[in-house]
Design a protein around this motif. Sequence first.
Motif, PDB file in Angstrom:
ATOM      1  N   ASN A   1      48.561  20.868  30.995  1.00 14.88           N
ATOM      2  CA  ASN A   1      47.442  21.586  30.387  1.00 14.88           C
ATOM      3  C   ASN A   1      47.477  21.419  28.867  1.00 14.88           C
TER       4      ASN A   1
ATOM      5  N   GLY B   1      49.007  30.893  33.450  1.00 17.13           N
ATOM      6  CA  GLY B   1      48.306  31.678  34.463  1.00 17.13           C
ATOM      7  C   GLY B   1      47.206  32.556  33.902  1.00 17.13           C
ATOM      8  N   ASN B   2      46.991  32.520  32.586  1.00 11.84           N
ATOM      9  CA  ASN B   2      46.040  33.434  31.952  1.00 11.84           C
ATOM     10  C   ASN B   2      44.731  32.791  31.499  1.00 11.84           C
ATOM     11  N   ALA B   3      44.459  31.566  31.933  1.00 15.61           N
ATOM     12  CA  ALA B   3      43.208  30.920  31.504  1.00 15.61           C
ATOM     13  C   ALA B   3      42.009  31.733  31.986  1.00 15.61           C
ATOM     14  N   GLY B   4      40.863  31.511  31.322  1.00 14.14           N
ATOM     15  CA  GLY B   4      39.632  32.162  31.765  1.00 14.14           C
ATOM     16  C   GLY B   4      39.442  33.558  31.216  1.00 14.14           C
ATOM     17  N   GLU B   5      39.745  33.750  29.951  1.00 12.72           N
ATOM     18  CA  GLU B   5      39.523  35.060  29.323  1.00 12.72           C
ATOM     19  C   GLU B   5      38.284  35.010  28.432  1.00 12.72           C
ATOM     20  N   LEU B   6      37.150  34.621  29.017  1.00  9.49           N
ATOM     21  CA  LEU B   6      35.937  34.456  28.205  1.00  9.49           C
ATOM     22  C   LEU B   6      35.470  35.774  27.584  1.00  9.49           C
TER      23      LEU B   6
ATOM     24  N   PHE C   1      47.998  35.295  24.637  1.00  5.94           N
ATOM     25  CA  PHE C   1      48.219  33.886  24.294  1.00  5.94           C
ATOM     26  C   PHE C   1      49.033  33.693  23.013  1.00  5.94           C
TER      27      PHE C   1
ATOM     28  N   ILE D   1      37.364  30.155  36.116  1.00  7.12           N
ATOM     29  CA  ILE D   1      36.857  28.803  35.883  1.00  7.12           C
ATOM     30  C   ILE D   1      37.331  27.882  37.001  1.00  7.12           C
TER      31      ILE D   1
ATOM     32  N   HIS E   1      37.141  37.635  25.974  1.00  3.81           N
ATOM     33  CA  HIS E   1      37.816  37.775  24.681  1.00  3.81           C
ATOM     34  C   HIS E   1      37.636  36.549  23.784  1.00  3.81           C
ATOM     35  N   THR E   2      36.551  35.809  23.988  1.00  6.49           N
ATOM     36  CA  THR E   2      36.125  34.857  22.972  1.00  6.49           C
ATOM     37  C   THR E   2      35.354  35.670  21.926  1.00  6.49           C
TER      38      THR E   2
ATOM     39  N   TYR F   1      44.155  27.885  35.998  1.00  2.00           N
ATOM     40  CA  TYR F   1      45.019  29.005  35.614  1.00  2.00           C
ATOM     41  C   TYR F   1      45.634  28.775  34.228  1.00  2.00           C
ATOM     42  N   GLY F   2      45.630  27.538  33.771  1.00  2.00           N
ATOM     43  CA  GLY F   2      46.232  27.224  32.477  1.00  2.00           C
ATOM     44  C   GLY F   2      47.747  27.225  32.556  1.00  2.00           C
TER      45      GLY F   2
ATOM     46  N   VAL G   1      41.455  28.280  23.691  1.00  4.24           N
ATOM     47  CA  VAL G   1      42.654  28.766  24.385  1.00  4.24           C
ATOM     48  C   VAL G   1      42.267  29.857  25.390  1.00  4.24           C
ATOM     49  N   ALA G   2      41.330  30.729  25.006  1.00  3.80           N
ATOM     50  CA  ALA G   2      40.893  31.785  25.935  1.00  3.80           C
ATOM     51  C   ALA G   2      40.255  31.181  27.186  1.00  3.80           C
ATOM     52  N   HIS G   3      39.640  30.021  27.058  1.00  2.00           N
ATOM     53  CA  HIS G   3      39.110  29.334  28.239  1.00  2.00           C
ATOM     54  C   HIS G   3      40.243  28.729  29.077  1.00  2.00           C
ATOM     55  N   LEU G   4      41.149  28.018  28.412  1.00  2.00           N
ATOM     56  CA  LEU G   4      41.989  27.048  29.135  1.00  2.00           C
ATOM     57  C   LEU G   4      43.474  27.331  29.125  1.00  2.00           C
ATOM     58  N   SER G   5      43.945  28.197  28.259  1.00  2.00           N
ATOM     59  CA  SER G   5      45.368  28.476  28.146  1.00  2.00           C
ATOM     60  C   SER G   5      46.214  27.196  28.192  1.00  2.00           C
TER      61      SER G   5
ATOM     62  N   ASP H   1      39.100  30.478  20.837  1.00  2.00           N
ATOM     63  CA  ASP H   1      38.154  30.525  21.960  1.00  2.00           C
ATOM     64  C   ASP H   1      38.524  29.498  23.031  1.00  2.00           C
TER      65      ASP H   1
END
Lengths: 344, 344
Positions: free
Chosen positions: A140, B166-171, A297, B154, B173-174, B162-163, A260-264, A258
């Motif tokens: 990733n 495991g925390n991916a997808g925190e839109l 993150f 996502i 908090h964009t 999951y990134g 990183v918040a999508h994709l970690s 932003d």
Amino acid sequence: MLFSKRENILRNEVAIAVVIGGLNTSLGYVDRKGRCLARATIPTNAHQPAELFFERLYAAAKTLLDTICEKCDIVGIGLSAPNANYYTGTIDYPPNLSWEYVDVFAEINRFYHLPIAITNNANAVALGEKLFGIAQGMKNFIVITLGAGIGSGIVANGEVIYGEDGNAGELGHTIVDLHGRECGCGRRGCLETYASDIGICRTVQELMCDTNEPSDLRFVSSEDLTLRIIYEAALRGDRLALKAFEYTGNILGLKLADSVAHLSPEAVIFYGGSAMAEDLLFRPTKQSLEEHLFGVFKNKVKLMASGLSEETGAIIGAGALIWNDLQKERYMDKSHQHRKILSE
Amino acid sequence: MLFSKRENILRNEVAIAVVIGGLNTSLGYVDRKGRCLARATIPTNAHQPAELFFERLYAAAKTLLDTICEKCDIVGIGLSAPNANYYTGTIDYPPNLSWEYVDVFAEINRFYHLPIAITNNANAVALGEKLFGIAQGMKNFIVITLGAGIGSGIVANGEVIYGEDGNAGELGHTIVDLHGRECGCGRRGCLETYASDIGICRTVQELMCDTNEPSDLRFVSSEDLTLRIIYEAALRGDRLALKAFEYTGNILGLKLADSVAHLSPEAVIFYGGSAMAEDLLFRPTKQSLEEHLFGVFKNKVKLMASGLSEETGAIIGAGALIWNDLQKERYMDKSHQHRKILSE
């Protein structure tokens, strides 16, 4: 014995790698270890029809092949170009090229009957980093290509994310400020207008207007100003130049938060252009990223400079397109053979 | 004959599905067609130690199983909870729950020796949509869960992202506005502070302050204001309420344009909360999204309401966690068997 013979064959396998740029096109031969065995440049001449370009490309590739001492088996052709689409094998309305639409698969099939894979430069570089660069073993990560524009290649779950239409990873066109700078794409405030080489030059102009900071850069015309000039001024301690990097890093870090918040991702990797600015840009980018990251993150994401050389990175990326596809096939093949043996 | 016997066995296979919420926890039995055969609710009581919770959960699951007429084989346990981590099987500092750290795998293993899969609610709903909802057959999409907060799941290349951690997808908090509204996460201007149910309530407050628009909502206290009240006012034509949805849609569309630039999804799917606001929120969101999209993505991305019912969607999502893992395993298994037959 059989094994060493096989090794010997593998050693001579090469991918043709092509990187189409607005002015020039680079081509090379990239082996399975990601070494560029030979390379050359031809003018793109995009004002001429694309079929002429592919004829010249084929001639150059043939000539270049003769310069490699070992006998080579060509395993495929990897090509990166602006707006090149991995799924369709076409280039559609490429910026800085006057071709409207090129069916790359059809053009190359006139000369070679080999696997072909194409994508844009940033995705190719991402694959280059994954196979041969600093992202080896990572599943990733995001590659940001900094230059006249900003490109990006996203790898998640070990795969490049092309999205539904092949166009995923346009981080240069995420929006920093709705009412901000005019972008070549017709909108306003895209990240590219702030953090590309040209974006940093625009920031210097803005700082010259907004502040009274004395600076050598005030003696350079807007047309003559380059990132290299700003970089050298910053190294001399020019405060306006330093501020321009701070400003850029702040914005880049904010937008990366932003992403990183999508994709970690495990890492964000910078390739090209202002990646040379190293600490000048890295430090404020890292600081801004950490400041703006969602809590979970924080202190996790590495910011890294590319593991590929700026000279051959794009070529190696284009070659990696083919090697990545072959790796996947060989993996499938191997697991097939393994299962066959198990079930025999 | 063998085939129909197998079918018969499959028909009775169920996954236990658990959705842990701040106040209550839902549990149910979800079959391979995504049907919730039975469900129940227990209080979460997160002020008590987590092991007590899992004991109560086990008791409730046993009781609930008896209500299903057919004899069932339990194939696994899928669980969604705030901050539940797919990789580690733990819940870490969950918001609205006073547990600091829960090893869900260990807790469940006290009662069941079966496959367990856990993740947060939005990722579970994304899998629910993929297996049983409106995203069946889609490989690239984003689910946005609208409620007290904003979650997102996502899916890219057919897999949940999951990134690295495991925390991916925190839109949620964009960042919309660096100097914007205070967010529960300690930062300012997160999307969640604008586009969640509470965010829309905050927007109504802001519009009451900034405009002289007469509105029924001026007679409702800030504490009493809910999305339902705003929705009903908007249906009556209350202009302030309508403006609040416009404002929310503008911001949501703008940020989704960034998400599309990352991922190029086929669809963005809204689940829960204000998804009920249908056209009131959809229309301005769609309009803003199209307005702010980078050219190449325009008129491609579908905005859709969830294909899962609001009552059972979360449960079905939690069940889908297990069914998705089993599908992958069965696929591997099938291709193994197929190869075995071929090579025999």
